[in-house]
Write an enzyme that holds these catalytic residues in place. Structure first.
Site, PDB file in Angstrom:
ATOM      1  N   GLY A  52     105.639  21.773  25.202  1.00 40.60           N
ATOM      2  CA  GLY A  52     105.622  20.440  24.609  1.00 40.60           C
ATOM      3  C   GLY A  52     106.924  20.248  23.876  1.00 40.60           C
ATOM      4  N   CYS A  84     106.935  28.217  26.879  1.00 37.73           N
ATOM      5  CA  CYS A  84     107.992  27.248  26.603  1.00 37.73           C
ATOM      6  C   CYS A  84     108.066  26.899  25.113  1.00 37.73           C
ATOM      7  CB  CYS A  84     107.816  26.028  27.495  1.00 37.73           C
ATOM      8  SG  CYS A  84     109.377  25.177  27.717  1.00 37.73           S
ATOM      9  N   HIS A 179     106.681  27.809  32.752  1.00 35.93           N
ATOM     10  CA  HIS A 179     105.353  27.172  32.722  1.00 35.93           C
ATOM     11  C   HIS A 179     104.428  27.730  33.810  1.00 35.93           C
ATOM     12  CE1 HIS A 179     106.191  23.800  29.916  1.00 35.93           C
ATOM     13  NE2 HIS A 179     107.438  24.055  30.268  1.00 35.93           N
ATOM     14  N   GLU A 181     101.380  27.495  34.043  1.00 35.26           N
ATOM     15  CA  GLU A 181     100.240  26.580  34.272  1.00 35.26           C
ATOM     16  C   GLU A 181     100.575  25.511  35.305  1.00 35.26           C
ATOM     17  OE1 GLU A 181     102.295  26.591  31.858  1.00 35.26           O
ATOM     18  OE2 GLU A 181     102.745  24.542  31.198  1.00 35.26           O
TER      19      GLU A 181
HETATM   20  N1  GLN Z   1     112.997  23.035  24.582  1.00 34.31           N
HETATM   21  C1  GLN Z   1     111.825  22.318  24.187  1.00 34.31           C
HETATM   22  C2  GLN Z   1     111.676  22.289  22.662  1.00 34.31           C
HETATM   23  O1  GLN Z   1     112.552  22.597  21.954  1.00 34.31           O
HETATM   24  C3  GLN Z   1     110.576  22.896  24.827  1.00 34.31           C
HETATM   25  C4  GLN Z   1     110.433  22.367  26.226  1.00 34.31           C
HETATM   26  C5  GLN Z   1     109.085  22.590  26.871  1.00 34.31           C
HETATM   27  O2  GLN Z   1     108.120  23.078  26.254  1.00 34.31           O
HETATM   28  N2  GLN Z   1     108.984  22.189  28.117  1.00 34.31           N
HETATM   29  O3  GLN Z   1     110.669  21.917  22.136  1.00 34.31           O
END
Ligand code: GLN
Length: 197
Positions: A52, A84, A179, A181
């Site tokens: 996110g 992520c 990811h 998922e």
């Molecule tokens: N780089 C993003 C951030 O700093 C994270 C990206 C992602 O979760 N797809 O929040």
């Protein structure tokens, strides 16, 4: 068994579906709880922190009082997986961007993260990635992905792209820059579930 998925923001339903697929494949049953408020994390046996936007996610986790519950879960030795933005939040230290924006990290892993390690060059990409716990490569989807640039001695590196660490674990805490998922291959979720069953 109860598996929690933090559901404040990000790819929540994808994680729930991936967990369901993985559970079905191994013939296990578990209740999957999506978590927006305080009070549910302590009921869970394992937890997923989805991707996110890490600044928003971090702020809300602290404001809702969920961050402290996640810390307690870690201390209790229950499995936690961050993908992520989740990987960013699990780290103890961040880069200049994290410092400049006074971003709060949960700090459950002895790692230093670059928030947008792959973001500026290539926003998103897929690649066949070698993971130390899998016998053959995994098609990994990276979206504005972070990377771990430094780890403490207790952290096990599970995968790298050049110098950047993209998967790691420390005790019961497991972090991925990509990811799992978003692909049908359940092997990464299975590795996580192996810690529970
Ligand atoms: N780089 C993003 C951030 O700093 C994270 C990206 C992602 O979760 N797809 O929040």
């Amino acid at each position: 068994m109860r598996i929690g998925v933090i559901a404040i923001q990000g790819d929540i339903s994808e994680h729930v579906e991936a967990l369901e697929r993985a559970l079905n494949e191994r013939g296990e049953k578990a209740e999957i709880l999506t978590i927006k408020h305080k009070g549910i994390v302590p009921e869970c046996d394992a937890l997923v922190l989805p991707g996110g936007e890490s600044t928003t996610l971090g702020k809300l986790l602290i404001r809702e009082g969920i961050a402290d519950e996640i810390q307690e879960m870690k201390d209790a030795g229950k499995p936690i997986m961050g993908t992520c933005a989740g990987m960013i939040l699990l780290s103890k230290e961040g880069d200049e961007q994290v410092a400049k924006t006074h971003q709060h990290l949960l700090g459950l892993m002895d790692t230093t993260v670059n928030r947008n390690a792959f973001g500026r060059q290539r926003d998103s990409f897929e690649m066949e990635l070698e993971l130390s716990f899998l016998e053959s490569p995994y098609n990994a989807v990276f979206i504005r992905a972070p990377g771990i640039v430094d780890v403490g001695s207790d952290v096990k590196v599970l995968s790298r792209i050049d110098d950047m660490i993209v998967a790691a674990e420390q005790g019961n805490v497991f972090a991925l820059a990509f990811h799992p998922e978003l692909t049908l291959d359940t092997r990464v979720h299975q590795y996580f579930l192996d810690k529970l069953f």
